[in-house]
Design a protein around this motif. Structure first.
Motif, short mmCIF file in Angstrom:
data_model
loop_
_atom_site.label_atom_id
_atom_site.label_comp_id
_atom_site.label_asym_id
_atom_site.label_seq_id
_atom_site.Cartn_x
_atom_site.Cartn_y
_atom_site.Cartn_z
N TYR A 183 57.19 54.98 26.03
CA TYR A 183 56.32 54.23 26.93
C TYR A 183 56.06 52.83 26.38
O TYR A 183 56.02 51.86 27.12
N HIS A 184 55.89 52.77 25.06
CA HIS A 184 55.56 51.48 24.45
C HIS A 184 56.74 50.52 24.55
O HIS A 184 56.56 49.33 24.77
N LEU A 216 56.79 49.29 27.96
CA LEU A 216 55.68 48.34 28.14
C LEU A 216 56.08 46.95 27.63
O LEU A 216 55.82 45.94 28.27
N HIS A 228 57.67 46.78 32.06
CA HIS A 228 57.62 47.73 33.17
C HIS A 228 56.18 48.08 33.46
O HIS A 228 55.49 48.60 32.61
N THR A 284 53.50 49.68 36.65
CA THR A 284 53.38 50.23 37.99
C THR A 284 52.03 50.92 38.09
O THR A 284 51.19 50.74 37.24
N ASP A 285 51.80 51.70 39.12
CA ASP A 285 50.49 52.25 39.40
C ASP A 285 50.60 53.77 39.54
O ASP A 285 51.32 54.25 40.38
N TYR A 286 49.87 54.53 38.68
CA TYR A 286 50.01 55.98 38.76
C TYR A 286 49.44 56.54 40.04
O TYR A 286 49.82 57.60 40.48
N LYS A 287 48.50 55.81 40.67
CA LYS A 287 47.93 56.32 41.93
C LYS A 287 49.01 56.41 42.98
O LYS A 287 49.07 57.35 43.76
N GLU A 326 52.13 56.87 42.31
CA GLU A 326 52.97 57.98 41.88
C GLU A 326 52.37 59.32 42.30
O GLU A 326 53.05 60.20 42.80
N LEU A 327 51.04 59.45 42.15
CA LEU A 327 50.37 60.69 42.55
C LEU A 327 50.50 60.88 44.05
O LEU A 327 50.77 61.97 44.53
N GLY A 354 42.82 49.57 39.66
CA GLY A 354 42.64 49.85 38.23
C GLY A 354 43.82 49.39 37.40
O GLY A 354 43.98 49.83 36.29
N ASN A 355 44.66 48.56 37.97
CA ASN A 355 45.87 48.18 37.25
C ASN A 355 45.60 47.03 36.32
O ASN A 355 45.51 45.88 36.74
N TRP A 356 45.50 47.35 35.06
CA TRP A 356 45.10 46.33 34.07
C TRP A 356 46.08 45.16 34.00
O TRP A 356 45.67 44.01 34.06
N PRO A 357 47.41 45.42 33.86
CA PRO A 357 48.32 44.28 33.77
C PRO A 357 48.23 43.38 34.99
O PRO A 357 48.26 42.16 34.89
N LYS A 412 57.74 51.60 44.66
CA LYS A 412 56.58 50.91 44.10
C LYS A 412 57.01 49.58 43.49
O LYS A 412 58.05 49.51 42.83
#
Lengths: 228, 188
Positions: free
Chosen positions: A66-67, A70, A74, A76-79, A81-82, A98-101, A153
Motif C-alpha cells: 500500500y505504501h 501511495l 494512487h 481513491t475512495d473506499y466508500k 469501493e464499498l 473523508g478523502n484526505w489526499p 473510480k
C-alpha cells in the motif's frame, strides 16, 4: 517417549487427527500427568504464536505494498469501493468527504488562488471588442488536476498548473479559448472573486473547467468558443 | 430501554474483517497524510511516520479480525489516528524527547481497546526470537504456510523431506521447552 514422536503426537492431538485408541491413551495421560498437560499447553501456545506471527508478516507485506502505491500517487475512495461491492454494475456516486489526499489538494488549490487573487486585476471594459494581451503577459496559473478512471473510480494521476488569462469583454456570454494556455472572455468573472481550476480526465481525454461551483466541459481549441 | 449503539463505519469494518484487501488499501492510503502530518508536527521524520502508521494499521486490522471493534462508536479513521497518536507519544517519551503528552482534541476522546500486549504475551513472543531464524522459518513454513515437507526441504536447502521433518521436530521440541519455562514462570 522420544521427543520428536511426542511433538508429532501432540500435533495430531491438537489437529484432532488421532485414532480413537490413541485419543484414549492421550486423554488418560492428560488426566494423570501434569507435565504432559503442560507440554500440550506449551506446544499449543507455540503454534498460536506462529499463526499470529505469520499473519503479522502477511499484513506487513500488504502495508508495504500500500505504501509503495501511495508513493506512486494512487488514491481513491473506499466508500466508492464499498458501494461497488453492494451495487455491482450500477454507477457509483463518489463521496470525497473523508478523502484526505483530495482535501489536501483542494487546500493547496485554495492557497494558490489566494495568491493569484491578490495579484490579478480586472481588465477595464473598453467597448464591444475584446481586449487582447500578449500571451505570457498577465498570465496566472490555475490548478490542473489529471484523473484516470480505474474500476469506475477516479484516481488522481498528477497535479500541476495551467496558465490562465481572463479577458474582459462587453459580451454577456462566457467564452473561452484553450491552446497552450486557457483564456476566458467574460464581463463578470474575476480571478479575485472566483475559484477556478481545470480537471483533466485522462481516460476520455476531456477537460472540465470549474468556476466556483459550476463546471463546463471544454476542449482544446484556438477558436473562441462559448462556455456552456 | 437500552439505546442501541450506532457503529458509524460498520460496513468498512465488516469489509476489512472479511479480508477485503482492496478496501483496506484504500483506507490505508486515505488516512496516511493526516497521521504523517501529526508526526511531522511532533518532531518525527518520514520513516517515523511510516513505522508508526504501519504498526498501528496492523494492530487495527488484528483488532477488527477478532471482533474487538464490532461496536466501535467512533469513526474507524478517528480510532486509527488515536492509536497512531498514542504510539508516537509513547515513542517520544521513551526517547525522552517529551515528558508530557501534547493535547490533541481528536485523539483525546477515543478509548483504545487494546493498549499493547500483556507481559506474558511479550515473554511468549521471545520464544520465537530465541529459536533463531532458521528454526523459525522452518516452523513458519510447516505450521503457518502448511507446505508439504518436500517443498520445505527444497526451499530451505535440506537434503530431503526426512531431514527437513527431523529438523522441524527438533525445532518444535526446543520451542516447546522454552514455552513451558515461560508458562511455569507466569504460573507461579
Amino acid at each position: 517417549m522420544e521427543e520428536s514422536k511426542k511433538t508429532e503426537l501432540i500435533d495430531r492431538y491438537l489437529d484432532d487427527t488421532l485414532s480413537p485408541d490413541e485419543k484414549k491413551i492421550v486423554q488418560e495421560r492428560l488426566e494423570t500427568e501434569l507435565e504432559f498437560q503442560l507440554e500440550i499447553e506449551a506446544q499449543s501456545a507455540v503454534r498460536s504464536l506462529l499463526q499470529a506471527d505469520g499473519e503479522r508478516q502477511a499484513l506487513q507485506k500488504l502495508m508495504d505494498q500500500y505504501h509503495r502505491e501511495l508513493s506512486k500517487g494512487h488514491t481513491t475512495d473506499y466508500k466508492g469501493e464499498l458501494t461497488a461491492h453492494k451495487k455491482k454494475g450500477r454507477m457509483i456516486r463518489l463521496n470525497w468527504g473523508g478523502n484526505w489526499p483530495y482535501m489536501a489538494i483542494a487546500a493547496s488549490i485554495a492557497l494558490v488562488l489566494v495568491g493569484v487573487w491578490t495579484v490579478i486585476k480586472d481588465k477595464p471594459i473598453y467597448n464591444d471588442f475584446e481586449v487582447r494581451h500578449d500571451p505570457g503577459h498577465d498570465m496566472k496559473r490555475i490548478p490542473l488536476l489529471s484523473w484516470k478512471t480505474i474500476d469506475h473510480k477516479p484516481s488522481l494521476i498528477r497535479s500541476g498548473f495551467v496558465n490562465l488569462k481572463i479577458t474582459s469583454t462587453a459580451k454577456k456570454t462566457l467564452e473561452y479559448r484553450f491552446t497552450s494556455y486557457l483564456e476566458i472572455f467574460s464581463d463578470s468573472i474575476s480571478i479575485k472573486t472566483s475559484r477556478i481550476s481545470l480537471q483533466h480526465e485522462q481516460t476520455t481525454g476531456t477537460y472540465k473547467l470549474w468556476i466556483d461551483k459550476k463546471s463546463y466541459n471544454i476542449i482544446k481549441t484556438d477558436v473562441i468558443t462559448p462556455l456552456m | 430501554m437500552i439505546a442501541e449503539q450506532t457503529v458509524p463505519d460498520s460496513s468498512l469494518i465488516e469489509a476489512i474483517k472479511k479480508g477485503n484487501d482492496r478496501v483496506l488499501g484504500i483506507f490505508y492510503k486515505e488516512n496516511y497524510g493526516k497521521v504523517q502530518n501529526m508526526i511531522f508536527k511532533n518532531s518525527g521524520s518520514d520513516d517515523d511516520a511510516k513505522d508508526v502508521y504501519q504498526e498501528s494499521m496492523i494492530e487495527l486490522v488484528q483488532q477488527i479480525r477478532i471482533g474487538r471493534l464490532d461496536r466501535l462508536a467512533s469513526k474507524l479513521s478517528t480510532y486509527l489516528y488515536a492509536i497512531c497518536h498514542h504510539k508516537w507519544i509513547d515513542k517520544l517519551r521513551k526517547s525522552s524527547k517529551v515528558t508530557t503528552t501534547p493535547l490533541d482534541d481528536q485523539a483525546a476522546d477515543v478509548v483504545i481497546e487494546n493498549d499493547g500486549p500483556s507481559p506474558y504475551l511479550l515473554a511468549m513472543e521471545m520464544v520465537l526470537t530465541e529459536l533463531g531464524e532458521r528454526c523459525k522459518d522452518l516452523l513458519h513454513a510447516f505450521y503457518y504456510e502448511r507446505l508439504p515437507m518436500a517443498e520445505i526441504a527444497a526451499r530451505l536447502g535440506f537434503q530431503d523431506d526426512n531431514s527437513a521433518k527431523s529438523q522441524k521436530n527438533k525445532c518444535m521440541d526446543k520451542a516447546r521447552l522454552l514455552a513451558k519455562n515461560t508458562i511455569r514462570q507466569y504460573q507461579s
